[in-house]
Design a protein around this motif. Sequence first.
Motif, PDB file in Angstrom:
ATOM      1  N   ILE A  68       0.860  -1.184   0.000  1.00  0.00           N
ATOM      2  CA  ILE A  68       0.000   0.000   0.000  1.00  0.00           C
ATOM      3  C   ILE A  68       0.892   1.228   0.000  1.00  0.00           C
ATOM      4  O   ILE A  68       1.874   1.286   0.746  1.00  0.00           O
ATOM      5  N   VAL A  69       0.546   2.192  -0.831  1.00  0.00           N
ATOM      6  CA  VAL A  69       1.180   3.511  -0.790  1.00  0.00           C
ATOM      7  C   VAL A  69       0.064   4.493  -0.477  1.00  0.00           C
ATOM      8  O   VAL A  69      -0.958   4.514  -1.163  1.00  0.00           O
ATOM      9  N   GLN A  70       0.230   5.275   0.578  1.00  0.00           N
ATOM     10  CA  GLN A  70      -0.818   6.187   1.019  1.00  0.00           C
ATOM     11  C   GLN A  70      -0.233   7.545   1.381  1.00  0.00           C
ATOM     12  O   GLN A  70       0.956   7.671   1.636  1.00  0.00           O
ATOM     13  N   GLY A  71      -1.095   8.546   1.396  1.00  0.00           N
ATOM     14  CA  GLY A  71      -0.660   9.890   1.758  1.00  0.00           C
ATOM     15  C   GLY A  71      -1.821  10.871   1.683  1.00  0.00           C
ATOM     16  O   GLY A  71      -2.983  10.468   1.598  1.00  0.00           O
ATOM     17  N   VAL A  72      -1.485  12.169   1.693  1.00  0.00           N
ATOM     18  CA  VAL A  72      -2.500  13.221   1.699  1.00  0.00           C
ATOM     19  C   VAL A  72      -2.096  14.321   0.718  1.00  0.00           C
ATOM     20  O   VAL A  72      -0.915  14.644   0.584  1.00  0.00           O
ATOM     21  N   ILE A  73      -3.112  14.870   0.024  1.00  0.00           N
ATOM     22  CA  ILE A  73      -2.905  16.001  -0.886  1.00  0.00           C
ATOM     23  C   ILE A  73      -3.669  17.201  -0.319  1.00  0.00           C
ATOM     24  O   ILE A  73      -4.846  17.080   0.034  1.00  0.00           O
ATOM     25  N   TYR A  74      -2.982  18.353  -0.247  1.00  0.00           N
ATOM     26  CA  TYR A  74      -3.590  19.569   0.296  1.00  0.00           C
ATOM     27  C   TYR A  74      -3.607  20.689  -0.726  1.00  0.00           C
ATOM     28  O   TYR A  74      -2.830  20.698  -1.688  1.00  0.00           O
ATOM     29  N   CYS A  75      -4.481  21.657  -0.461  1.00  0.00           N
ATOM     30  CA  CYS A  75      -4.475  22.920  -1.198  1.00  0.00           C
ATOM     31  C   CYS A  75      -3.865  23.953  -0.261  1.00  0.00           C
ATOM     32  O   CYS A  75      -4.457  24.316   0.760  1.00  0.00           O
ATOM     33  N   LYS A  76      -2.680  24.411  -0.590  1.00  0.00           N
ATOM     34  CA  LYS A  76      -1.899  25.317   0.267  1.00  0.00           C
ATOM     35  C   LYS A  76      -2.526  26.698   0.322  1.00  0.00           C
ATOM     36  O   LYS A  76      -3.005  27.207  -0.682  1.00  0.00           O
ATOM     37  N   ASN A 117     -10.873  13.963   2.734  1.00  0.00           N
ATOM     38  CA  ASN A 117      -9.796  14.341   3.650  1.00  0.00           C
ATOM     39  C   ASN A 117      -8.465  14.524   2.923  1.00  0.00           C
ATOM     40  O   ASN A 117      -7.426  14.675   3.560  1.00  0.00           O
ATOM     41  N   GLY A 118      -8.494  14.463   1.596  1.00  0.00           N
ATOM     42  CA  GLY A 118      -7.275  14.565   0.810  1.00  0.00           C
ATOM     43  C   GLY A 118      -6.469  13.279   0.812  1.00  0.00           C
ATOM     44  O   GLY A 118      -5.387  13.217   0.242  1.00  0.00           O
ATOM     45  N   TYR A 119      -6.990  12.253   1.452  1.00  0.00           N
ATOM     46  CA  TYR A 119      -6.282  10.981   1.610  1.00  0.00           C
ATOM     47  C   TYR A 119      -6.339  10.168   0.320  1.00  0.00           C
ATOM     48  O   TYR A 119      -7.376  10.078  -0.329  1.00  0.00           O
ATOM     49  N   PHE A 120      -5.226   9.571  -0.031  1.00  0.00           N
ATOM     50  CA  PHE A 120      -5.184   8.662  -1.180  1.00  0.00           C
ATOM     51  C   PHE A 120      -4.553   7.347  -0.758  1.00  0.00           C
ATOM     52  O   PHE A 120      -3.789   7.286   0.208  1.00  0.00           O
ATOM     53  N   LEU A 121      -4.896   6.297  -1.484  1.00  0.00           N
ATOM     54  CA  LEU A 121      -4.363   4.968  -1.206  1.00  0.00           C
ATOM     55  C   LEU A 121      -4.223   4.223  -2.532  1.00  0.00           C
ATOM     56  O   LEU A 121      -5.148   4.208  -3.332  1.00  0.00           O
ATOM     57  N   VAL A 122      -3.060   3.659  -2.738  1.00  0.00           N
ATOM     58  CA  VAL A 122      -2.794   2.827  -3.913  1.00  0.00           C
ATOM     59  C   VAL A 122      -2.445   1.437  -3.406  1.00  0.00           C
ATOM     60  O   VAL A 122      -1.576   1.279  -2.547  1.00  0.00           O
ATOM     61  N   MET A 123      -3.139   0.417  -3.935  1.00  0.00           N
ATOM     62  CA  MET A 123      -2.781  -0.972  -3.637  1.00  0.00           C
ATOM     63  C   MET A 123      -2.030  -1.500  -4.852  1.00  0.00           C
ATOM     64  O   MET A 123      -2.558  -1.519  -5.953  1.00  0.00           O
ATOM     65  N   PHE A 124      -0.821  -1.913  -4.636  1.00  0.00           N
ATOM     66  CA  PHE A 124       0.088  -2.301  -5.717  1.00  0.00           C
ATOM     67  C   PHE A 124       0.345  -3.805  -5.625  1.00  0.00           C
ATOM     68  O   PHE A 124       0.871  -4.286  -4.627  1.00  0.00           O
ATOM     69  N   TYR A 125      -0.044  -4.550  -6.679  1.00  0.00           N
ATOM     70  CA  TYR A 125       0.057  -6.015  -6.671  1.00  0.00           C
ATOM     71  C   TYR A 125       1.211  -6.565  -7.507  1.00  0.00           C
ATOM     72  O   TYR A 125       1.492  -7.750  -7.437  1.00  0.00           O
TER      73      TYR A 125
END
Length: 197
Positions: A68-76, A117-125
């Motif tokens: 899993i690769v996860q994180g957050v994207i914001y508008c500054k 919430n700006g949260y993203f998640l990538v599931m990489f197989y």
Amino acid sequence: MRSYAAVVGAALLALGALLLPAHHVMADTPAMAPANGISMPPSPANDTDMSPSPSYVMPPPPVYPFVIVQGVIYCKTCRSTRYNRDMDASPLQGATLQLVCYGKKVVNVTATVSDENGYFLVMFYDMANFNQRNCKVFLGTSPTPLCNKPVYPPNKGVGLSIIRETITIPPVGLQGIYCPTSVLFYGPSVARNCPSN
């Protein structure tokens, strides 16, 4: 003549003895009512019933390894719902990003969209082509033209490295959770011209 009659009598007696057990076996089978005067043999067992026996248990589905690769994207600099004062930014819903893993050539590009919430998640197989050192996270697109200027990374051609997070009890198949080295930021093209929320 007498010996001939004795031989025939003994043969008939032996034949009767052989037929007698078969007669008793047939007597245990319920008689079929003749249809139109023709006697029908008993029907064979139904061999087409394919339902599993009550003791049959379906095997569990195969478990495929993944990360899993996860994180957050914001508008500054924009104050909207869920504004974070410490970062002077608000989560950006609907922004896309790409996880790109390199080999001798680009071997995998996976895109995803951030939630409210700006949260993203990538599931990489594709574990054969996953290497933490060769994978980077890139900004994709912003959902609004009012906050579409890349701030960090400073342009869409620069990717952020990923680092492994520690997890206590991973789900079955999970090989690791990773995140970018920083949160990702877009900003307004025109200062303080923020999307309304």
